[in-house]
Write a protein that holds these residues in place. Structure first.
Motif, PDB file in Angstrom:
ATOM      1  N   ASP A 115       0.824  -1.216   0.000  1.00 15.58           N
ATOM      2  CA  ASP A 115       0.000   0.000   0.000  1.00 15.58           C
ATOM      3  C   ASP A 115       0.858   1.265   0.000  1.00 15.58           C
ATOM      4  O   ASP A 115       0.647   2.188   0.802  1.00 15.58           O
ATOM      5  CB  ASP A 115      -0.943  -0.003   1.216  1.00 15.58           C
ATOM      6  N   ILE A 116       1.809   1.323  -0.926  1.00 13.32           N
ATOM      7  CA  ILE A 116       2.693   2.490  -1.008  1.00 13.32           C
ATOM      8  C   ILE A 116       1.919   3.777  -1.306  1.00 13.32           C
ATOM      9  O   ILE A 116       2.213   4.829  -0.724  1.00 13.32           O
ATOM     10  CB  ILE A 116       3.798   2.252  -2.060  1.00 13.32           C
ATOM     11  N   PRO A 117       0.910   3.767  -2.217  1.00 19.35           N
ATOM     12  CA  PRO A 117       0.166   5.019  -2.449  1.00 19.35           C
ATOM     13  C   PRO A 117      -0.470   5.580  -1.180  1.00 19.35           C
ATOM     14  O   PRO A 117      -0.500   6.802  -0.989  1.00 19.35           O
ATOM     15  CB  PRO A 117      -0.886   4.619  -3.484  1.00 19.35           C
ATOM     16  N   TRP A 118      -0.944   4.705  -0.320  1.00 13.54           N
ATOM     17  CA  TRP A 118      -1.556   5.183   0.921  1.00 13.54           C
ATOM     18  C   TRP A 118      -0.506   5.761   1.858  1.00 13.54           C
ATOM     19  O   TRP A 118      -0.790   6.711   2.596  1.00 13.54           O
ATOM     20  CB  TRP A 118      -2.310   4.043   1.603  1.00 13.54           C
ATOM     21  N   LEU A 119       0.702   5.204   1.827  1.00 16.22           N
ATOM     22  CA  LEU A 119       1.772   5.780   2.630  1.00 16.22           C
ATOM     23  C   LEU A 119       2.116   7.185   2.143  1.00 16.22           C
ATOM     24  O   LEU A 119       2.299   8.112   2.950  1.00 16.22           O
ATOM     25  CB  LEU A 119       3.005   4.876   2.575  1.00 16.22           C
ATOM     26  N   LEU A 120       2.184   7.354   0.822  1.00 18.99           N
ATOM     27  CA  LEU A 120       2.460   8.684   0.272  1.00 18.99           C
ATOM     28  C   LEU A 120       1.342   9.660   0.619  1.00 18.99           C
ATOM     29  O   LEU A 120       1.590  10.829   0.945  1.00 18.99           O
ATOM     30  CB  LEU A 120       2.641   8.586  -1.246  1.00 18.99           C
ATOM     31  N   PHE A 121       0.090   9.180   0.546  1.00 14.70           N
ATOM     32  CA  PHE A 121      -1.049  10.023   0.894  1.00 14.70           C
ATOM     33  C   PHE A 121      -0.979  10.445   2.359  1.00 14.70           C
ATOM     34  O   PHE A 121      -1.230  11.608   2.706  1.00 14.70           O
ATOM     35  CB  PHE A 121      -2.347   9.259   0.610  1.00 14.70           C
ATOM     36  N   PHE A 122      -0.615   9.513   3.233  1.00 19.07           N
ATOM     37  CA  PHE A 122      -0.507   9.832   4.656  1.00 19.07           C
ATOM     38  C   PHE A 122       0.627  10.827   4.904  1.00 19.07           C
ATOM     39  O   PHE A 122       0.486  11.748   5.728  1.00 19.07           O
ATOM     40  CB  PHE A 122      -0.270   8.546   5.453  1.00 19.07           C
ATOM     41  N   ILE A 123       1.740  10.656   4.200  1.00 25.32           N
ATOM     42  CA  ILE A 123       2.858  11.597   4.360  1.00 25.32           C
ATOM     43  C   ILE A 123       2.440  12.996   3.919  1.00 25.32           C
ATOM     44  O   ILE A 123       2.745  13.994   4.585  1.00 25.32           O
ATOM     45  CB  ILE A 123       4.082  11.105   3.574  1.00 25.32           C
ATOM     46  N   LEU A 124       1.727  13.092   2.784  1.00 20.03           N
ATOM     47  CA  LEU A 124       1.247  14.396   2.325  1.00 20.03           C
ATOM     48  C   LEU A 124       0.291  15.015   3.328  1.00 20.03           C
ATOM     49  O   LEU A 124       0.315  16.235   3.560  1.00 20.03           O
ATOM     50  CB  LEU A 124       0.566  14.242   0.958  1.00 20.03           C
ATOM     51  N   PHE A 125      -0.554  14.184   3.933  1.00 24.06           N
ATOM     52  CA  PHE A 125      -1.483  14.698   4.945  1.00 24.06           C
ATOM     53  C   PHE A 125      -0.717  15.237   6.150  1.00 24.06           C
ATOM     54  O   PHE A 125      -1.066  16.307   6.687  1.00 24.06           O
ATOM     55  CB  PHE A 125      -2.442  13.586   5.376  1.00 24.06           C
ATOM     56  N   CYS A 126       0.307  14.524   6.581  1.00 24.02           N
ATOM     57  CA  CYS A 126       1.113  15.000   7.712  1.00 24.02           C
ATOM     58  C   CYS A 126       1.853  16.289   7.362  1.00 24.02           C
ATOM     59  O   CYS A 126       2.021  17.158   8.220  1.00 24.02           O
ATOM     60  CB  CYS A 126       2.108  13.917   8.139  1.00 24.02           C
ATOM     61  N   ILE A 127       2.274  16.411   6.097  1.00 23.65           N
ATOM     62  CA  ILE A 127       2.896  17.667   5.669  1.00 23.65           C
ATOM     63  C   ILE A 127       1.897  18.808   5.780  1.00 23.65           C
ATOM     64  O   ILE A 127       2.237  19.931   6.183  1.00 23.65           O
ATOM     65  CB  ILE A 127       3.435  17.529   4.229  1.00 23.65           C
ATOM     66  N   GLY A 128       0.636  18.534   5.430  1.00 24.86           N
ATOM     67  CA  GLY A 128      -0.405  19.542   5.599  1.00 24.86           C
ATOM     68  C   GLY A 128      -0.596  19.928   7.050  1.00 24.86           C
ATOM     69  O   GLY A 128      -0.802  21.110   7.374  1.00 24.86           O
ATOM     70  N   MET A 129      -0.540  18.943   7.958  1.00 28.89           N
ATOM     71  CA  MET A 129      -0.624  19.253   9.387  1.00 28.89           C
ATOM     72  C   MET A 129       0.538  20.133   9.819  1.00 28.89           C
ATOM     73  O   MET A 129       0.370  21.087  10.597  1.00 28.89           O
ATOM     74  CB  MET A 129      -0.622  17.959  10.200  1.00 28.89           C
ATOM     75  N   GLY A 130       1.736  19.829   9.285  1.00 28.83           N
ATOM     76  CA  GLY A 130       2.881  20.665   9.611  1.00 28.83           C
ATOM     77  C   GLY A 130       2.748  22.074   9.061  1.00 28.83           C
ATOM     78  O   GLY A 130       3.188  23.045   9.691  1.00 28.83           O
ATOM     79  N   PHE A 131       2.123  22.210   7.875  1.00 30.19           N
ATOM     80  CA  PHE A 131       1.899  23.536   7.307  1.00 30.19           C
ATOM     81  C   PHE A 131       0.988  24.369   8.204  1.00 30.19           C
ATOM     82  O   PHE A 131       1.213  25.569   8.389  1.00 30.19           O
ATOM     83  CB  PHE A 131       1.283  23.403   5.911  1.00 30.19           C
ATOM     84  N   ILE A 132      -0.057  23.739   8.750  1.00 32.03           N
ATOM     85  CA  ILE A 132      -0.965  24.467   9.638  1.00 32.03           C
ATOM     86  C   ILE A 132      -0.209  24.990  10.852  1.00 32.03           C
ATOM     87  O   ILE A 132      -0.373  26.148  11.259  1.00 32.03           O
ATOM     88  CB  ILE A 132      -2.131  23.546  10.060  1.00 32.03           C
ATOM     89  N   CYS A 133       0.628  24.135  11.442  1.00 29.00           N
ATOM     90  CA  CYS A 133       1.413  24.561  12.608  1.00 29.00           C
ATOM     91  C   CYS A 133       2.387  25.673  12.224  1.00 29.00           C
ATOM     92  O   CYS A 133       2.500  26.683  12.930  1.00 29.00           O
ATOM     93  CB  CYS A 133       2.157  23.363  13.201  1.00 29.00           C
ATOM     94  N   GLY A 134       3.072  25.490  11.088  1.00 26.35           N
ATOM     95  CA  GLY A 134       4.016  26.511  10.661  1.00 26.35           C
ATOM     96  C   GLY A 134       3.347  27.830  10.331  1.00 26.35           C
ATOM     97  O   GLY A 134       3.871  28.911  10.648  1.00 26.35           O
ATOM     98  N   PHE A 135       2.164  27.774   9.717  1.00 30.64           N
ATOM     99  CA  PHE A 135       1.439  29.005   9.381  1.00 30.64           C
ATOM    100  C   PHE A 135       1.042  29.764  10.639  1.00 30.64           C
ATOM    101  O   PHE A 135       1.192  30.990  10.715  1.00 30.64           O
ATOM    102  CB  PHE A 135       0.197  28.653   8.562  1.00 30.64           C
ATOM    103  N   SER A 136       0.535  29.033  11.639  1.00 28.89           N
ATOM    104  CA  SER A 136       0.102  29.706  12.866  1.00 28.89           C
ATOM    105  C   SER A 136       1.282  30.331  13.606  1.00 28.89           C
ATOM    106  O   SER A 136       1.158  31.410  14.192  1.00 28.89           O
ATOM    107  CB  SER A 136      -0.633  28.717  13.773  1.00 28.89           C
ATOM    108  N   VAL A 137       2.443  29.671  13.555  1.00 24.36           N
ATOM    109  CA  VAL A 137       3.626  30.231  14.212  1.00 24.36           C
ATOM    110  C   VAL A 137       4.164  31.423  13.423  1.00 24.36           C
ATOM    111  O   VAL A 137       4.524  32.461  13.993  1.00 24.36           O
ATOM    112  CB  VAL A 137       4.705  29.151  14.380  1.00 24.36           C
ATOM    113  N   ALA A 138       4.194  31.283  12.089  1.00 23.31           N
ATOM    114  CA  ALA A 138       4.771  32.339  11.254  1.00 23.31           C
ATOM    115  C   ALA A 138       3.947  33.612  11.275  1.00 23.31           C
ATOM    116  O   ALA A 138       4.480  34.710  11.105  1.00 23.31           O
ATOM    117  CB  ALA A 138       4.923  31.838   9.818  1.00 23.31           C
ATOM    118  N   THR A 139       2.637  33.493  11.467  1.00 18.98           N
ATOM    119  CA  THR A 139       1.780  34.681  11.468  1.00 18.98           C
ATOM    120  C   THR A 139       1.728  35.374  12.823  1.00 18.98           C
ATOM    121  O   THR A 139       0.905  36.268  13.024  1.00 18.98           O
ATOM    122  CB  THR A 139       0.354  34.308  11.036  1.00 18.98           C
TER     123      THR A 139
END
Length: 655
Positions: free
Chosen positions: A27-51
């Motif tokens: 299930d490699i595609p699902w692993l990539l999808f999960f990694i992209l989702f976690c990157i999105g979670m990191g973006f939310i945290c980074g956006f809130s800190v950066a602003t």
């Protein structure tokens, strides 16, 4: 993640089936999808800190958008913004007890001050003197300390009396020291309490008994560890010990409750002072409720034991095999700690990011002219993304635990010579999980998330419409919630078996789930017998720990005169004891389920002939024979039961 070894594109259908071979990423595609989702979670945290949300969260800000403890830039069309608060490091609320429970915020003007008032200030003169001595102005910025006693000070100064407060560590907010202010928040949340004094007594009971609550929680942890040691070393007599102790514990606890009720009922009321009379009546009523509930519980438990007594012997053999697993894999006992630690770390990160999101965005004036920070445009939906992340990643961590445990037990089962086991099978299983099966875990946890989200939405709608919807709508909502809950439990059980099949055959999630489902259907009666008796005995272990902890709590609270009402402390202790016992015994339950699926697959592809020898333990074979005899006796030798218990190898072909 880790590197993946390439598997052959196709496998010969005539090749002999061997477990734990031909590892490949699943299930490699699902692993990539999960990694992209976690990157999105990191973006939310980074956006809130950066602003700037991180600075506003940690340092705090006043009602005009100024961050305390630093020099601020001027905001257009916002009065009192752009102030220099370098020496004003703490946030002070003029009315800290005025809480808006709907919008979850304090409805009060916030100011940056140099120091929090450590003592109560009863008059405006005291507020003025505090400003002159400490250099900390507690009134609006537009009001000078010399004007604190003027007529307009009643609106621009804090509500009297100003409660003694202290700064919250790391967050620079002045919080009232007196907890009675927070008790009012709880009173507003609990609508079914008509007498506010009851809530005050409950809260005071918890605060007064915090040492004993902590000690009883530690006792439940020790009892759970002792029970795991018993499971490991004396599994043959564990079932009978649990049965006898639970029956004796239930009878003893019920008798003690009735004895305490009779003793307090006979105690003279004339010697009790009027202030203590209501407390004594509440405790007497609580004892009666506890005694009646314990009696009903004991009767039901005794009847269940009578019905299940013929199948207790079957569980002994299964527990013995599972006990051997814990002897060879001692690190399994500590698996709940690592999972809990990982969950706590993620929850702390999630809550901190949520707090950042609460203070991010652009400064806009509200109706009162004060500043609020709001996010506009597509970014305002980050809350929903963050909420989905809480469910999916939490389920992912729990699924990793299931996969790691399944992999370790599978390695134990399919290793013929137990002396050739890896040095740490659980760590070897974690290594295989990271290298090959993270995609499978991500897919399985996402399926559970898809069921959890609509159920939580329906529960939220039900809570919002409570008392407003008609009987038909209420029934439909509850039915949908119940159906989704049942579906979630079934999927959880199927996922766990799918992870076991993945650990054995290294197949993807869908293939493993299909194989596991077929195995479970083919062995329906075996599954029913093992799960019913085994899970019931583990449930008795949880009951034993909860009853023992609760009984110790009753005895301690009964002879401690400082307590007011027992209800809340006792509920807290019993809930914690159940959670601790569940965490430990759920691992044992998981091991039993994995062993059974390994056994079923073993009998499907092996028949004991040369070259196709069984991997299973001899004790497990004895358990199968005993199960067949018991089920034949229960079904009076019916043909259906006999067919169900025949080895499956006769009709199976080699993979």
């Amino acid at each position: 993640m880790g590197c993946c070894s390439s598997a052959s594109a196709a496998q010969s259908s005539k090749r002999e089936w061997k477990p734990l071979e031909d590892r490949s990423c699943t299930d490699i595609p699902w692993l990539l999808f999960f990694i992209l989702f976690c990157i999105g979670m990191g973006f939310i945290c980074g956006f809130s800190v950066a602003t700037g949300a991180a600075a506003r969260l940690v340092s705090g800000y006043d009602s005009y958008g100024n961050i305390c403890g630093q020099k601020n830039a001027k905001l257009e069309a916002l009065p009192n913004s752009g102030m220099d608060h370098t020496h004003r490091k703490y946030v002070f609320f003029l009315d800290p007890c005025n809480v808006d429970l709907v919008n979850q915020k304090i409805k009060s003007v916030a100011l940056c001050v140099a120091a929090c008032p450590r003592q109560e200030l009863k008059t405006l003169s005291d507020v003025q003197k505090f400003a002159e001595i400490n250099g900390s102005a507690l009134c609006n910025y537009n009001l000078k300390p010399s004007e604190y006693t003027s007529g307009k000070a009643s609106v621009l100064c804090p509500k009297l009396p100003v409660l003694a407060s202290a700064p919250i560590p790391f967050f620079h907010r002045c919080a009232p020291v007196n907890i009675s202010c927070y008790a009012k928040f709880a009173e507003a949340l609990i609508t079914f309490v008509s007498d506010n004094s009851v809530l005050h007594r409950l809260i005071s009971g918890v605060m007064t008994s915090k040492e004993i609550i902590l000690g009883l929680c530690l006792l439940s942890l020790v009892l759970s560890m002792i029970l795991m040691v018993i499971i490991r070393y004396i599994s043959r007599v564990l079932v009978w010990i649990l049965t006898i102790l639970v029956i004796l514990g239930s009878l003893g606890g019920t008798g003690v409750l009735w004895w305490l009720y009779a003793k307090q009922r006979r105690s003279p009321k004339e010697t009790v002072i009027p202030e203590q009379l209501q407390i004594a009546e509440d405790n007497l009523r609580a004892l009666l409720i506890y005694a009646i509930s314990a009696t009903v519980f004991t009767v039901i438990l005794f009847l269940i034991m009578l019905v299940m007594r013929k199948r207790v012997a079957l569980t002994i053999a299964l527990f013995h095999v599972a006990g051997k697993v814990f002897i060879h894999l001692p690190l399994l006992v500590f698996q709940p700690f690592w999972t809990f630690f990982a969950l706590v770390l993620f929850w702390v990160y999630w809550i901190m990011t949520l707090l950042f999101l609460g203070t991010t965005g652009s400064a806009v004036p509200n109706e009162q002219g004060y500043v609020e920070f709001k996010v506009s445009g597509p970014l305002q939906y980050m809350w929903w993304y963050h909420a989905v992340g809480l469910i999916w990643i939490s389920e992912f961590i729990l699924a990793c635990q299931q996969m790691a445990v399944a992999g370790a037990v599978v390695t134990y089962y399919f290793t013929r010579d137990k002396r050739n086991l890896p040095f740490t099978p659980i760590l070897a299983s974690v290594n295989r999980l990271i290298r090959y099966h993270l995609g499978t875990v991500a897919k399985g946890s996402f399926i559970i998330t898809l069921v959890k989200i609509p159920r939580m939405i329906l529960m939220y709608i039900h809570s919002q419409l409570k008392g407003k919807e008609n009987a038909c709508a209420r029934c439909m909502l509850k039915s949908c919630i119940c159906c989704l809950w049942c579906l979630e439990k079934c999927l959880n059980y199927l996922n766990q078996n799918a992870y076991t099949a993945t650990a054995i055959n290294s197949t993807n999630f869908c293939t493993s789930a299909k194989d596991a489902f077929v195995i479970l259907v083919e062995n329906a009666l075996r599954v029913a017998a093992i799960n019913t008796v085994g899970d019931f005995m583990l449930f008795l272990g949880k009951v034993l720990i909860v009853c023992s902890t609760g009984l110790a709590g009753i005895m301690l609270l009964n002879y401690q005169q400082d307590y007011t009402v027992w209800v809340l402390p006792l509920i807290i202790v019993c809930l914690f004891a159940f959670l601790v016992a569940h965490c430990f015994l759920s691992i044992y339950e998981m091991v039993v389920d994995v062993l059974f699926l390994c056994f079923a697959i073993d009998t499907k592809y092996n028949d004991g002939s040369p070259g196709r020898e069984f991997y299973m333990d001899k004790v497990l074979m004895e358990f199968v024979e005993n199960s067949r005899k018991a089920l034949k006796e229960a079904g009076k030798g019916g043909a259906a039961d006999a067919r169900e218990l025949k080895p499956m190898a006769s009709g199976a072909s080699s993979a």
